[in-house]
Design an enzyme around this catalytic site. Structure first.
Site, PDB file in Angstrom:
ATOM      1  N   ASP A  80       0.835  -1.196   0.000  1.00 38.73           N
ATOM      2  CA  ASP A  80       0.000   0.000   0.000  1.00 38.73           C
ATOM      3  C   ASP A  80       0.876   1.255   0.000  1.00 38.73           C
ATOM      4  O   ASP A  80       1.813   1.365   0.792  1.00 38.73           O
ATOM      5  CB  ASP A  80      -0.887  -0.031   1.260  1.00 38.73           C
ATOM      6  N   HIS A  81       0.577   2.193  -0.886  1.00 39.08           N
ATOM      7  CA  HIS A  81       1.201   3.517  -0.902  1.00 39.08           C
ATOM      8  C   HIS A  81       2.732   3.495  -0.937  1.00 39.08           C
ATOM      9  O   HIS A  81       3.398   4.118  -0.104  1.00 39.08           O
ATOM     10  CB  HIS A  81       0.749   4.340   0.304  1.00 39.08           C
ATOM     11  N   GLY A 203      -9.355   5.734   2.015  1.00 34.15           N
ATOM     12  CA  GLY A 203     -10.064   6.503   3.031  1.00 34.15           C
ATOM     13  C   GLY A 203     -11.424   5.921   3.345  1.00 34.15           C
ATOM     14  O   GLY A 203     -12.381   6.653   3.620  1.00 34.15           O
ATOM     15  N   ASN A 224     -10.508   0.275   0.868  1.00 30.21           N
ATOM     16  CA  ASN A 224      -9.454   0.210   1.869  1.00 30.21           C
ATOM     17  C   ASN A 224      -9.952   0.608   3.246  1.00 30.21           C
ATOM     18  O   ASN A 224     -10.723   1.561   3.388  1.00 30.21           O
ATOM     19  CB  ASN A 224      -8.306   1.154   1.491  1.00 30.21           C
ATOM     20  N   ALA A 226      -8.028   1.151   7.162  1.00 32.08           N
ATOM     21  CA  ALA A 226      -6.791   1.087   7.949  1.00 32.08           C
ATOM     22  C   ALA A 226      -6.953   1.817   9.278  1.00 32.08           C
ATOM     23  O   ALA A 226      -6.729   1.251  10.340  1.00 32.08           O
ATOM     24  CB  ALA A 226      -5.625   1.686   7.149  1.00 32.08           C
ATOM     25  N   THR A 227      -7.351   3.084   9.220  1.00 30.54           N
ATOM     26  CA  THR A 227      -7.429   3.901  10.426  1.00 30.54           C
ATOM     27  C   THR A 227      -8.310   3.263  11.486  1.00 30.54           C
ATOM     28  O   THR A 227      -7.948   3.213  12.669  1.00 30.54           O
ATOM     29  CB  THR A 227      -7.958   5.302  10.077  1.00 30.54           C
TER      30      THR A 227
END
Length: 278
Positions: A80-81, A203, A224, A226-227
């Site tokens: 990722d990223h 996000g 996605n 994640a947070t």
């Protein structure tokens, strides 16, 4: 098992989407996989540069592979990223199923050039390549409406790079929201129509089910999260530490793992149809 490139195309064709969940240690990995296993759903396991540096590339990848086998989950490992081609090359060589090259903060020509190089690297292994066009605010950055993905540029970008999947900016941001974001669904539908590739929603934490389903109906094939995973795990650990004076982490971690499991299950249900499929 199909490759991730094949699976995302399948999702595109039947207007479905896969959940892509980041993991940070053995405990968050277990929570993610237990959530997927309980519902019998496929999942993409993601790692950023930070997680790879923290765990070590070989260990992080082996954990993900072993976890998928142990829990009997259909899944893929995704970078990722990635901000550098060196990291992309390292992960491809290690055996990742998919990589994301993120040159979205560069100008369009530079983004195209870097993404083309990542695609060329991945073709030797058959790995999926994701790139990003537009500005999806990262943690600590302010959202910018002017940074939403332009559909015409998206079509040009996909044609020029040969990228397999495209992360788009339609109103989301990384991190927490003060209020649920309003997604630009008309823009998304135009991007989908003009590019034809599987689209990715970054996000996803904090975006409601109605918005997620509407986005999937208009071309989003990968969502996605994640947070919220980090938040669920840390809150669980804090709660258990306050409730006990014990030092056995094998007793402290499991409730927090269950919190991650419950979160992931809730996200997966947002993507399931009436027959229980993604």
């Amino acid at each position: 098992m199909p490759s991730l490139r094949e699976k995302l195309l399948e999702m595109r064709d039947r207007k479905g989407a896969l959940l892509a969940a980041n993991y940070y240690n053995a405990e968050t990995l277990r929570g993610v996989l237990e959530g997927a296993a309980d519902l019998g759903q496929p999942i993409i396991l993601q790692m950023t540069r930070g997680s790879i540096d923290y765990l070590g590339l070989a260990v992080a990848l082996a954990m993900g592979r072993a976890g998928l086998r142990q829990h009997g989950v259909e899944g893929w490992i995704h970078l990722d990223h990635a901000l550098s081609l060196d990291l992309v090359a390292d992960c491809l060589q290690a055996g990742f199923d998919s990589v994301m090259i993120d040159a979205s903060e560069q100008d369009l020509d530079r983004n195209i050039a870097v993404t083309r190089q990542a695609v060329a690297l991945a073709r030797a292994t058959g790995a999926n390549v994701e790139a990003e066009l537009g500005f999806v605010a990262k943690l600590g950055q302010e959202a910018d409406p002017a940074g939403l993905t332009d559909p015409g540029q998206a079509a040009l970008f996909v044609e020029a790079t040969g990228v397999d999947a495209l992360a788009v900016s339609i109103g989301t941001a990384h991190g927490f929201y003060k209020a649920e974001p309003r997604l630009d669904l008309e823009r998304l539908a135009s991007i989908h129509r003009l590019t034809g590739v599987p689209l990715v929603l970054h996000g996803g934490s904090g975006v409601g089910e109605a918005s997620i389903r509407a986005a999937v109906a208009r071309g989003i094939c990968k969502v996605n999260v994640a947070t919220e995973t980090k938040d669920a795990f840390v809150r669980g650990i804090k709660r258990e530490l306050l409730a006990s004076s014990g030092i056995d982490i094998r007793a402290i971690f499991p409730p927090a793992i269950r919190d991650v499991k419950d979160l992931i299950a809730s996200k997966l249900r947002m993507l399931m149809d009436e027959d229980g499929h993604a």
